[in-house]
Write an enzyme that holds these catalytic residues in place. Structure first.
Site, PDB file in Angstrom:
ATOM      1  N   HIS A   1       3.406  -2.065   3.540  1.00 42.46           N
ATOM      2  CA  HIS A   1       3.678  -0.752   2.992  1.00 42.46           C
ATOM      3  C   HIS A   1       4.995  -0.505   2.277  1.00 42.46           C
ATOM      4  O   HIS A   1       5.886  -0.658   3.131  1.00 42.46           O
ATOM      5  CB  HIS A   1       3.329   0.363   3.981  1.00 42.46           C
ATOM      6  CG  HIS A   1       1.926   0.406   4.707  1.00 42.46           C
ATOM      7  ND1 HIS A   1       1.706  -0.594   5.705  1.00 42.46           N
ATOM      8  CD2 HIS A   1       1.046   0.978   4.417  1.00 42.46           C
ATOM      9  CE1 HIS A   1       0.460  -0.443   5.901  1.00 42.46           C
ATOM     10  NE2 HIS A   1      -0.144   0.450   5.159  1.00 42.46           N
TER      11      HIS A   1
ATOM     12  N   ASP B   1       0.831  -1.179   0.036  1.00 42.53           N
ATOM     13  CA  ASP B   1       0.068  -0.051  -0.038  1.00 42.53           C
ATOM     14  C   ASP B   1       0.972   1.283  -0.043  1.00 42.53           C
ATOM     15  O   ASP B   1       2.226   1.337   0.370  1.00 42.53           O
ATOM     16  CB  ASP B   1      -0.889  -0.021   1.218  1.00 42.53           C
ATOM     17  CG  ASP B   1      -2.017  -1.084   1.274  1.00 42.53           C
ATOM     18  OD1 ASP B   1      -2.034  -1.787   0.328  1.00 42.53           O
ATOM     19  OD2 ASP B   1      -2.988  -0.865   2.059  1.00 42.53           O
TER      20      ASP B   1
END
Length: 253
Positions: free
Chosen positions: A201, A52
């Site tokens: 992430h 992400d």
């Protein structure tokens, strides 16, 4: 009457705009219902590495790491979270060109559960247009910021014919957990059963380097194939919306 004509007639009779109604034929081709939330793969023997908050300064090197290992990842990109997406358009296009899945993480990374349907669609439309401008396709997958799916979010995703992804393992990289702590979560969850879709992430160098390398080796040790999120849901042909789209010439946010 042909089925396509019947479905079109029903849509017109309901008075719903063509923009809001997914193509019924394309919906029937999908292996699952748009707007449905998935936390794990639909089959065993796979692992879907999903990142992400990009694009970011590490995106290109992360792609290189995945490519060198012969595996595919999924990138949930935003429009403006860490600068304008067009500033990293080379990395975004590289991900697409190299066969990784490029998906939406919304334009500004807002709390979608408290937003109107119109505002939610605007967030999605802006990402779609940027992707069209950069590589010519619109993503059919989204992971909502903060994993929030309340309010008008899911109904809007159904209208937009978008599949919603959550996670079953939170690596905790966003919460200052080390790669070693993240690794323990995978070891505890194990490699059996339906494949994992972790929350990671690409904005953390330790995730891009240490954790990703460990996961590639962990998957190999456990005979897991690392695939895109769409492929792990048996939807490899559905990662992008069908159709031909035209860019609008934008190169800034």
């Amino acid at each position: 009457m042909h089925i396509t004509s019947a479905l079109a007639t029903l849509a017109l009779a309901a008075g719903v705009s063509a923009r809001a109604v997914p193509n019924p034929i394309e919906m029937m081709k999908r292996t699952h219902t748009p707007g449905q939330v998935f936390t794990k793969c639909s089959k065993s023997g796979v692992l879907a590495l999903a990142y992400d908050d990009g694009p970011y300064q590490y995106t290109s090197s992360l792609i290189d790491t995945l490519d060198a290992a012969g595996v595919k990842g999924t990138f949930f990109f935003t429009g403006t979270l860490y600068g304008c997406i067009y500033n990293q358009k080379a990395a975004v296009k590289k991900a697409f060109d190299n066969g990784h899945q490029v998906a939406s993480h919304t334009w500004t990374h807002p709390h979608m559960g408290s937003m109107s349907a119109q505002a939610i669609q605007s967030e999605m439309d802006k990402v779609d247009q940027a992707m069209v401008n950069i590589f010519g396709r619109k993503p059919a997958y989204v992971r909502p910021p903060y994993l929030e799916t309340g309010g008008q979010f899911l109904s809007t995703m159904r209208q937009l014919n978008v599949t919603v992804i959550n996670d079953d393992i939170d690596t905790g990289d966003w919460n200052n957990q080390s790669p070693q702590q993240s690794q323990q979560k995978f070891q505890q969850a194990g490699a059996g059963g339906q494949g994992h879709i972790p929350l990671m992430h690409e904005t953390y160098q330790s995730t891009v380097t240490t954790l990703t390398t460990w996961l590639i080796n962990w998957a190999k040790t456990n005979n897991l194939k690392i695939v895109t999120v769409a492929e792990c849901l048996d939807d490899a042909d559905g990662m992008y919306k069908p159709g031909t789209f035209t860019g609008n010439g934008a190169n800034s946010c």
